[in-house]
Write a protein that holds these residues in place. Sequence first.
Motif, PDB file in Angstrom:
ATOM      1  N   SER A  76      26.434  -0.283   1.915  1.00 26.46           N
ATOM      2  CA  SER A  76      26.825   0.227   3.238  1.00 26.46           C
ATOM      3  C   SER A  76      26.595   1.733   3.250  1.00 26.46           C
ATOM      4  N   GLY A  77      26.635   2.300   4.422  1.00 30.94           N
ATOM      5  CA  GLY A  77      26.538   3.756   4.524  1.00 30.94           C
ATOM      6  C   GLY A  77      27.697   4.421   3.800  1.00 30.94           C
ATOM      7  N   MET A  78      28.898   3.843   3.938  1.00 26.45           N
ATOM      8  CA  MET A  78      30.063   4.446   3.284  1.00 26.45           C
ATOM      9  C   MET A  78      29.986   4.322   1.755  1.00 26.45           C
ATOM     10  N   TYR A 102      31.361  11.971  10.785  1.00 21.92           N
ATOM     11  CA  TYR A 102      31.515  10.548  11.068  1.00 21.92           C
ATOM     12  C   TYR A 102      32.951  10.138  10.702  1.00 21.92           C
ATOM     13  N   ASP A 174      24.508  13.957   5.736  1.00 25.63           N
ATOM     14  CA  ASP A 174      24.423  12.626   6.322  1.00 25.63           C
ATOM     15  C   ASP A 174      23.353  12.722   7.407  1.00 25.63           C
ATOM     16  N   THR A 176      21.939  10.290   9.083  1.00 29.83           N
ATOM     17  CA  THR A 176      21.868   9.033   9.836  1.00 29.83           C
ATOM     18  C   THR A 176      21.414   9.230  11.278  1.00 29.83           C
ATOM     19  N   SER A 196      23.337   5.986   6.650  1.00 27.14           N
ATOM     20  CA  SER A 196      23.818   4.644   6.935  1.00 27.14           C
ATOM     21  C   SER A 196      22.580   3.905   7.417  1.00 27.14           C
ATOM     22  N   THR A 198      22.457   1.024   8.183  1.00 31.28           N
ATOM     23  CA  THR A 198      22.934   0.112   9.237  1.00 31.28           C
ATOM     24  C   THR A 198      22.410   0.570  10.599  1.00 31.28           C
ATOM     25  N   LYS A 199      22.078   1.831  10.706  1.00 30.16           N
ATOM     26  CA  LYS A 199      21.700   2.411  11.988  1.00 30.16           C
ATOM     27  C   LYS A 199      20.176   2.391  12.174  1.00 30.16           C
ATOM     28  N   LEU A 208      23.839  -4.359   7.234  1.00 25.98           N
ATOM     29  CA  LEU A 208      24.765  -3.327   6.759  1.00 25.98           C
ATOM     30  C   LEU A 208      24.209  -2.789   5.438  1.00 25.98           C
TER      31      LEU A 208
HETATM   32  C1  LIG Z   1      27.726   4.327  10.596  1.00 21.21           C
HETATM   33  C2  LIG Z   1      27.704   5.632   9.944  1.00 21.21           C
HETATM   34  C3  LIG Z   1      28.160   5.795   8.627  1.00 21.21           C
HETATM   35  C4  LIG Z   1      28.748   4.671   7.830  1.00 21.21           C
HETATM   36  O1  LIG Z   1      27.820   3.662   7.609  1.00 21.21           O
HETATM   37  P1  LIG Z   1      28.211   2.127   7.343  1.00 21.21           P
HETATM   38  O2  LIG Z   1      26.882   1.504   7.135  1.00 21.21           O
HETATM   39  O3  LIG Z   1      28.945   1.624   8.557  1.00 21.21           O
HETATM   40  O4  LIG Z   1      29.077   2.097   6.145  1.00 21.21           O
HETATM   41  C5  LIG Z   1      28.077   7.054   8.059  1.00 21.21           C
HETATM   42  N1  LIG Z   1      27.613   8.107   8.759  1.00 21.21           N
HETATM   43  C6  LIG Z   1      27.184   7.998  10.029  1.00 21.21           C
HETATM   44  C7  LIG Z   1      26.689   9.207  10.743  1.00 21.21           C
HETATM   45  C8  LIG Z   1      27.214   6.758  10.671  1.00 21.21           C
HETATM   46  O5  LIG Z   1      26.804   6.657  11.936  1.00 21.21           O
END
Ligand SMILES: *Cc1c(COP(=O)(O)O)cnc(C)c1O
Length: 383
Positions: A76-78, A102, A174, A176, A196, A198-199, A208
């Motif tokens: 995951s991003g986290m 975030y 970050d 993202t 992340s 996920t985005k 994810l």
């Molecule tokens: C969604 C997001 C995260 C966390 O990512 P996950 O994949 O939900 O764990 C971290 N930083 C930013 C900027 C995000 O948009």
Amino acid sequence: MENKKAGFNTICTHFGELKDEKYKGAISPLYMSTSYAFDDVEVKRYPRYFNTPNQVALSEKVAALEHAEAAMIFGSGMAAVSTALMAFLRAGDHVVLQKTLYGGTYNLVTEEFEKFGISYSFTEGLKPEDFIAKIKENTKVIYIETPSNPLLTITDLKAVSAIAKEHGLVSMIDNTFASPVNQNPIDFGIDIVIHSATKYMGGHSDILAGAVASTKENMERIFHLAKNFGGSLSDYTVWLLERSIKTMGIRVKAQNENAQKMSEYLYENKNVQAVFYPGLPSHADHQLAKSQMRGFGGMLSFELNASIDSYTFQQALKLIKSSMSLAGVESTLLSPSKTSHGLLSPEERENQGIADGLIRFSLGIEDIEDLIEDIEQAIAVAT
Ligand SMILES: *Cc1c(COP(=O)(O)O)cnc(C)c1O
């Protein structure tokens, strides 16, 4: 494909793919094994060691996209954020973080760091001097996010990396919101880039994952912690993510264009009192954004006039979904005060400049005319 000098879309499509030697298929084969014979390989291959064939292939693609020596893919991003931070912090250390972060990262720091004996400071503002003001003798890491969530403020990459180098700190970003399509922080001297996935890397609201990219030496250090923390992911997800990234360049370009046009439309709209998009000349950080981004991204935020009920507006939308998360090919929006930043106290939200009526808008790849029409009819319903 071996040439890292190849164009962005060529890297997206071809770099780090696995060859299907047996059947000559067009795409990377998927290897789901969690067990590999010792005699075949020099390394112990195991998914939690981030070294299965699909993991390694995708890591090479992500490293190439971020102009990094190496990369790792996380569950995951986290997992990516927490592992990268903890790899460079230990009890007694201090970290300086940008004030607008975030929500999940803010929670990680404020809810967990104390128990590990790690102290932290959030900056008052986003100017270089705001970062310098918080540096202490035991500061080890400087952590930023640009463009930020949800107000799309811009932090100066070159200035932050210079501050980090001068004070012997590790700089982390970050990345993202920008995605590697729009911004490569390593080119500006930032040490570690986090996503992340996920985005925008995933882009279809069905994966994810997270990623970290840096030098081989830094990634080695992160790997040591990562294998103990266990933030790995299924090879099936890795394989899907590789497929998604093939179209990232053209997806994000379309999202950039839609966000630019939507921000211009909202800016001219008399029912809208504020629009935050770095691609607008009226945005406070427009020049800075231009100096470090190739495109301004697919995210914007705005506030309707106080007389229009933001909740009714969101309920009235037909095409645009009101939902959590962002960066998918479908347009979505949400109220940060009720969702992404809902866990913050009202004072913390105010401190970050997040008004109750603020709406965060993630532009998809639909035709802009249809999106504008949807906004127009929903404003009419809510007025
Ligand atoms: C969604 C997001 C995260 C966390 O990512 P996950 O994949 O939900 O764990 C971290 N930083 C930013 C900027 C995000 O948009």
